[in-house]
Design a protein around this motif. Structure first.
Motif, PDB file in Angstrom:
ATOM      1  N   HIS A 249       0.826  -1.204   0.000  1.00 33.01           N
ATOM      2  CA  HIS A 249       0.000   0.000   0.000  1.00 33.01           C
ATOM      3  C   HIS A 249       0.858   1.251   0.000  1.00 33.01           C
ATOM      4  O   HIS A 249       0.598   2.201  -0.751  1.00 33.01           O
ATOM      5  CB  HIS A 249      -0.928  -0.008   1.215  1.00 33.01           C
ATOM      6  N   MET A 250       1.900   1.282   0.799  1.00 29.89           N
ATOM      7  CA  MET A 250       2.755   2.462   0.875  1.00 29.89           C
ATOM      8  C   MET A 250       3.450   2.726  -0.455  1.00 29.89           C
ATOM      9  O   MET A 250       3.630   3.877  -0.856  1.00 29.89           O
ATOM     10  CB  MET A 250       3.798   2.281   1.984  1.00 29.89           C
ATOM     11  N   THR A 251       3.852   1.673  -1.146  1.00 27.55           N
ATOM     12  CA  THR A 251       4.472   1.842  -2.459  1.00 27.55           C
ATOM     13  C   THR A 251       3.507   2.528  -3.421  1.00 27.55           C
ATOM     14  O   THR A 251       3.867   3.489  -4.119  1.00 27.55           O
ATOM     15  CB  THR A 251       4.895   0.479  -3.036  1.00 27.55           C
ATOM     16  N   ALA A 252       2.260   2.030  -3.467  1.00 31.16           N
ATOM     17  CA  ALA A 252       1.248   2.624  -4.348  1.00 31.16           C
ATOM     18  C   ALA A 252       0.959   4.070  -3.955  1.00 31.16           C
ATOM     19  O   ALA A 252       0.805   4.946  -4.824  1.00 31.16           O
ATOM     20  CB  ALA A 252      -0.026   1.794  -4.302  1.00 31.16           C
ATOM     21  N   VAL A 253       0.889   4.328  -2.657  1.00 31.46           N
ATOM     22  CA  VAL A 253       0.569   5.671  -2.167  1.00 31.46           C
ATOM     23  C   VAL A 253       1.641   6.677  -2.579  1.00 31.46           C
ATOM     24  O   VAL A 253       1.339   7.745  -3.132  1.00 31.46           O
ATOM     25  CB  VAL A 253       0.416   5.662  -0.633  1.00 31.46           C
ATOM     26  N   PHE A 254       2.907   6.351  -2.333  1.00 32.58           N
ATOM     27  CA  PHE A 254       3.964   7.315  -2.615  1.00 32.58           C
ATOM     28  C   PHE A 254       4.180   7.517  -4.109  1.00 32.58           C
ATOM     29  O   PHE A 254       4.521   8.618  -4.549  1.00 32.58           O
ATOM     30  CB  PHE A 254       5.266   6.895  -1.929  1.00 32.58           C
ATOM     31  N   LEU A 255       3.970   6.486  -4.907  1.00 32.74           N
ATOM     32  CA  LEU A 255       4.049   6.648  -6.362  1.00 32.74           C
ATOM     33  C   LEU A 255       2.977   7.632  -6.843  1.00 32.74           C
ATOM     34  O   LEU A 255       3.255   8.548  -7.618  1.00 32.74           O
ATOM     35  CB  LEU A 255       3.877   5.304  -7.060  1.00 32.74           C
ATOM     36  N   PHE A 256       1.751   7.444  -6.357  1.00 31.58           N
ATOM     37  CA  PHE A 256       0.642   8.292  -6.812  1.00 31.58           C
ATOM     38  C   PHE A 256       0.780   9.716  -6.289  1.00 31.58           C
ATOM     39  O   PHE A 256       0.754  10.679  -7.062  1.00 31.58           O
ATOM     40  CB  PHE A 256      -0.687   7.683  -6.357  1.00 31.58           C
ATOM     41  N   TYR A 257       0.921   9.877  -4.978  1.00 31.66           N
ATOM     42  CA  TYR A 257       0.976  11.215  -4.402  1.00 31.66           C
ATOM     43  C   TYR A 257       2.191  11.993  -4.880  1.00 31.66           C
ATOM     44  O   TYR A 257       2.125  13.211  -5.084  1.00 31.66           O
ATOM     45  CB  TYR A 257       0.995  11.136  -2.873  1.00 31.66           C
ATOM     46  N   GLY A 258       3.332  11.310  -5.045  1.00 30.59           N
ATOM     47  CA  GLY A 258       4.551  11.993  -5.472  1.00 30.59           C
ATOM     48  C   GLY A 258       4.395  12.638  -6.838  1.00 30.59           C
ATOM     49  O   GLY A 258       4.719  13.821  -7.039  1.00 30.59           O
ATOM     50  N   THR A 259       3.876  11.876  -7.806  1.00 36.22           N
ATOM     51  CA  THR A 259       3.728  12.416  -9.155  1.00 36.22           C
ATOM     52  C   THR A 259       2.619  13.465  -9.233  1.00 36.22           C
ATOM     53  O   THR A 259       2.759  14.469  -9.935  1.00 36.22           O
ATOM     54  CB  THR A 259       3.444  11.278 -10.155  1.00 36.22           C
ATOM     55  N   VAL A 260       1.519  13.254  -8.516  1.00 32.12           N
ATOM     56  CA  VAL A 260       0.432  14.240  -8.525  1.00 32.12           C
ATOM     57  C   VAL A 260       0.890  15.549  -7.883  1.00 32.12           C
ATOM     58  O   VAL A 260       0.550  16.641  -8.351  1.00 32.12           O
ATOM     59  CB  VAL A 260      -0.809  13.681  -7.805  1.00 32.12           C
ATOM     60  N   PHE A 261       1.691  15.459  -6.824  1.00 32.56           N
ATOM     61  CA  PHE A 261       2.208  16.668  -6.171  1.00 32.56           C
ATOM     62  C   PHE A 261       3.062  17.479  -7.142  1.00 32.56           C
ATOM     63  O   PHE A 261       2.942  18.708  -7.218  1.00 32.56           O
ATOM     64  CB  PHE A 261       3.030  16.296  -4.940  1.00 32.56           C
ATOM     65  N   VAL A 262       3.932  16.803  -7.881  1.00 31.74           N
ATOM     66  CA  VAL A 262       4.788  17.500  -8.840  1.00 31.74           C
ATOM     67  C   VAL A 262       3.949  18.232  -9.886  1.00 31.74           C
ATOM     68  O   VAL A 262       4.283  19.342 -10.312  1.00 31.74           O
ATOM     69  CB  VAL A 262       5.750  16.494  -9.521  1.00 31.74           C
ATOM     70  N   MET A 263       2.821  17.632 -10.280  1.00 27.76           N
ATOM     71  CA  MET A 263       2.016  18.193 -11.366  1.00 27.76           C
ATOM     72  C   MET A 263       1.100  19.319 -10.908  1.00 27.76           C
ATOM     73  O   MET A 263       0.912  20.302 -11.627  1.00 27.76           O
ATOM     74  CB  MET A 263       1.172  17.072 -11.998  1.00 27.76           C
ATOM     75  N   TYR A 264       0.523  19.217  -9.717  1.00 29.32           N
ATOM     76  CA  TYR A 264      -0.551  20.139  -9.346  1.00 29.32           C
ATOM     77  C   TYR A 264      -0.301  20.957  -8.084  1.00 29.32           C
ATOM     78  O   TYR A 264      -0.887  22.026  -7.941  1.00 29.32           O
ATOM     79  CB  TYR A 264      -1.866  19.373  -9.149  1.00 29.32           C
ATOM     80  N   ALA A 265       0.480  20.467  -7.150  1.00 29.09           N
ATOM     81  CA  ALA A 265       0.529  21.083  -5.825  1.00 29.09           C
ATOM     82  C   ALA A 265       1.814  21.828  -5.546  1.00 29.09           C
ATOM     83  O   ALA A 265       2.216  21.971  -4.401  1.00 29.09           O
ATOM     84  CB  ALA A 265       0.308  20.019  -4.742  1.00 29.09           C
TER      85      ALA A 265
END
Length: 316
Positions: A249-265
């Motif tokens: 779960h942590m692997t999936a979470v950090f992959l998703f949040y990391g890339t979304v943060f770079v794009m939008y936040a």
């Protein structure tokens, strides 16, 4: 904000856009098309398999797998919102998408991607409850509670999608109609507006930042408590099994949040479209393709269910 970089202005607002996609000649486009098609098919097959296995195997009828099935459904849907259109435009001389089609794509993409952010936080809370409060878990995570959590995730995603889509398409698009991206997203659309978009950028950064930071805090706090609880366990085998499950779960979470943060936040994200296109491929295609592998390769229950399904399919 400075005026749009492309100064090919028109007196009339645009009713259609052109998706520029990635730069390169015909050979490059063919290679990208083949690569994206392979990844898209892998994502579809992987997530469909997870949905079918969890649905058919009674051993996986638990809250954790209920959330995992919804995660696979989200990945399946939001890759399909983008990539059939993207693949159709790679080798096409006409890369036109209508204004209504662009708005529809943005709405559903934003809805599904935001819902996934909330769902990942829900999955972290589920693991926290299961490991840190096992006696209360059957009551806390009863079927109705699980359904409400998933419904709440969709409601949060829908609210953000309505705000982002309505604010973006309330802008006048009377400059260039060439979207510097391979799908309709807020940052490249803001570059086409012939008015000041500072408020839109601020709201994009603020709302997406709030969602990402808020859900990330839920995940980090949940797994902080989980880690402490696991380390207190006497059984080494139990610790290994729990760390393995939570590690997926942590692997999936950090992959998703990391890339979304770079794009939008982060401030300035709207102006870096070349970086944005590459990052977008990761969170819209690579991560949905990897999620079934992450959860199945490190989960013995899913592996057993896959073997059972395979034996049933091979049986005469």
């Amino acid at each position: 904000m400075s005026p749009p970089r492309n100064r090919n202005f028109s007196a009339m607002p645009w009713q259609e856009f052109v998706l520029e996609g990635f730069q390169g000649g015909l050979q490059t486009q063919a290679l990208l098309s083949a690569l994206f098609l392979a990844l898209y098919v892998a994502a579809i097959l992987g997530n469909l398999t997870m949905i079918v296995v969890i649905t058919l195997d009674a051993r996986l009828h638990s809250p954790m797998y209920f959330f995992l099935k919804n995660l696979s459904l989200l990945d399946l849907c939001y890759t399909s919102v983008i990539y059939p259109q993207a693949l159709a435009t790679f080798l096409s001389l006409s890369r036109v998408i209508t204004l209504g089609g662009c708005a529809t794509q943005l709405f559903f993409f934003s809805l599904l991607a935001t819902t996934e952010a909330f769902l990942l936080a829900v999955m972290a809370y589920d693991r926290f409850t299961a490991i840190c409060s096992p006696l209360h878990y059957p009551v806390t995570m009863c079927p109705s509670a699980c359904a409400r959590l998933v419904l709440g995730s969709y409601c949060g995603g829908c609210l953000n999608s309505i705000v982002q889509t309505s604010l973006t398409f309330s802008l006048p698009f009377c400059g260039s109609n060439h979207i510097d991206h391979f799908f309709c997203d807020v940052p490249p659309l803001l570059q086409l507006a012939c008015t000041n978009t500072a408020i839109n950028e601020l709201l994009l950064f603020g709302i997406c930042g709030l969602i990402i930071v808020g859900t990330t805090l839920v995940v980090l706090i949940s797994y902080g408590y989980i880690t402490v609880t696991i380390l207190r366990m006497c059984s080494g085998a139990g610790r290994h099994k729990l760390f393995s499950t939570c590690g997926s779960h942590m692997t999936a979470v950090f992959l998703f949040y990391g890339t979304v943060f770079v794009m939008y936040a982060q401030p300035g994200a709207v102006g870096s479209m070349q970086q944005g296109k590459v990052v977008s491929v990761f969170y819209t295609l690579v991560i949905p393709m990897l999620n079934p592998l992450i959860y199945s390769l490190r989960n013995k229950d899913v592996q057993a269910a896959l073997r059972t399904l395979g034996q049933k399919l091979r049986a005469p």
